[in-house]
Design a protein around this motif. Structure first.
Motif: not given
Length: 366
Positions: A19, A59, A111
């Motif tokens: 990521n 995140d 995502k």
């Protein structure tokens, strides 16, 4: 005026290296990139680099300290107002999203990533945060020169201007590049007018305030339906009925300004109001919403009108391709006899070589 082309830093806090790599690759051409594998590392990077951070990608699910733990620390340090935070997560449940927005994050990015959309959203919000921070800095400078009573009044204005910027942030009505270019064109024009037409009394402080107010020229478009605001060229031009709706954004922008009663009477309010209401008036009286003619049109609105038009011509839009700068110059000169004052048009022609060089040097995502 600050040069927003100065390279700043993005911080990516995510325990998944893939990521981080995707986001790093997407933004490395525009920003220096910092990375952190967990919340504690992220907070350490923020403490060391807060003044250079343009944005944070955060995140939620991470070892040691999760995203909510980071948000709590940022809230404690009052950094969420200074730095935009984008939440990146696969857990986009109502609970997670609501809790994150309650903390003050600006957007949720799910995502897997759609990089084209992410780039546009991120650059728009970074530019809007830059604008708000510039406005607050400007008023802080003014406050240092005021009496204590005046300082109280201007501190209140800071909060009001922040509300206006937040109103823009609720919906992407202009790209970051458009906002930046309109500010640049406005400043170039104002400084040329100040040199050649001293009767307008355009001091440096006034110019700075007008440039910041130009950001709000289309704030009323938050009230226009998407089907009209972003009508694709393949669907044809706006119908007469749709154009009447589009025209209401001028009055709607003024209503947004008027909704904050404490703001009335300030210099910034006056500039922003005149720009919102009158930037579609024309020198021959055929514009809207009031059909003003000649110098009935406030000079600040005349300047932003030509800045907005020039950038619209040289930029690709949903309803039109981009024209070359030479084509755009010719089109503005052709419109000059009806749309703009001779003095303003002369100032615009004079600054074009230097202005175009500045615009060509920009690196702002459209």
């Amino acid at each position: 005026m600050a040069d927003n082309t100065t390279r700043k830093t993005l911080l990516i806090i995510d325990d998944v290296e893939m990521n981080r790599a995707i986001l790093r690759e997407a933004f490395t051409s525009r920003f220096d990139i910092l990375e952190a594998e967990n919340g504690y590392q992220g907070l350490d990077s923020i403490a060391k680099n807060s003044s250079q951070l343009a944005a944070i990608f955060l995140d939620i699910i991470m070892p040691e300290l999760d995203g909510f733990g980071v948000l709590q620390e940022l809230e404690n340090k009052e950094l969420l107002r200074q730095i935009p935070v984008f939440l990146i997560t696969t857990e986009a449940t109502d609970y997670v999203v609501t809790k994150a927005y309650d903390y003050g994050i600006v957007d949720v990015i799910q995502k897997p990533f759609n990089l084209q959309i992410i780039k546009r959203r991120v650059m728009n919000i970074i530019e809007l945060y830059n604008t708000r921070n510039q406005l607050e800095t400007m008023f802080k400078k003014q406050m240092n020169l005021l009496t204590s009573q005046d300082a109280i009044e201007h501190k209140r204005e800071q909060a009001i201007i922040a509300q206006l910027c937040e109103a823009i942030e609720t919906r992407s009505i202009s790209s970051a590049a458009h906002i930046q270019r309109v500010k640049i064109i406005t400043e170039f024009l104002l400084r040329e007018i100040a040199r050649n037409h001293p009767g307008y009394s355009l001091s440096d402080s006034k110019i700075e305030m007008i440039v910041q107010a130009s950001v709000l020229h289309d704030i009323g478009k938050v009230t226009i339906p998407d089907r009209i605001l972003n009508k694709p060229i393949v669907d044809g031009h706006l119908t007469p009925e749709e154009f009447e709706v589009m025209k209401t954004h001028t009055i709607a922008g003024c209503k947004i300004l008027d909704s904050i009663q404490e703001f009335k009477g300030t210099a910034f309010y006056k500039y922003a109001y005149d720009i919102c209401r009158s930037h579609h008036e024309k020198f021959d009286g055929t514009g809207y919403p009031d059909g003003l003619k000649g110098n009935e049109i406030p000079i600040v609105a005349q300047v932003v009108a030509i800045a907005d038009m020039y950038d619209a011509l040289i930029s690709e839009k949903a309803y039109k391709p981009a024209y070359s700068k030479n084509q755009a110059e010719k089109m503005i000169k052709e419109a000059g006899s009806t749309a703009f004052s001779p003095d303003l048009l002369k100032c615009f022609t004079t600054i074009l070589p230097q202005l175009n060089a500045k615009l060509d040097s920009l690196h702002v995502a459209d």
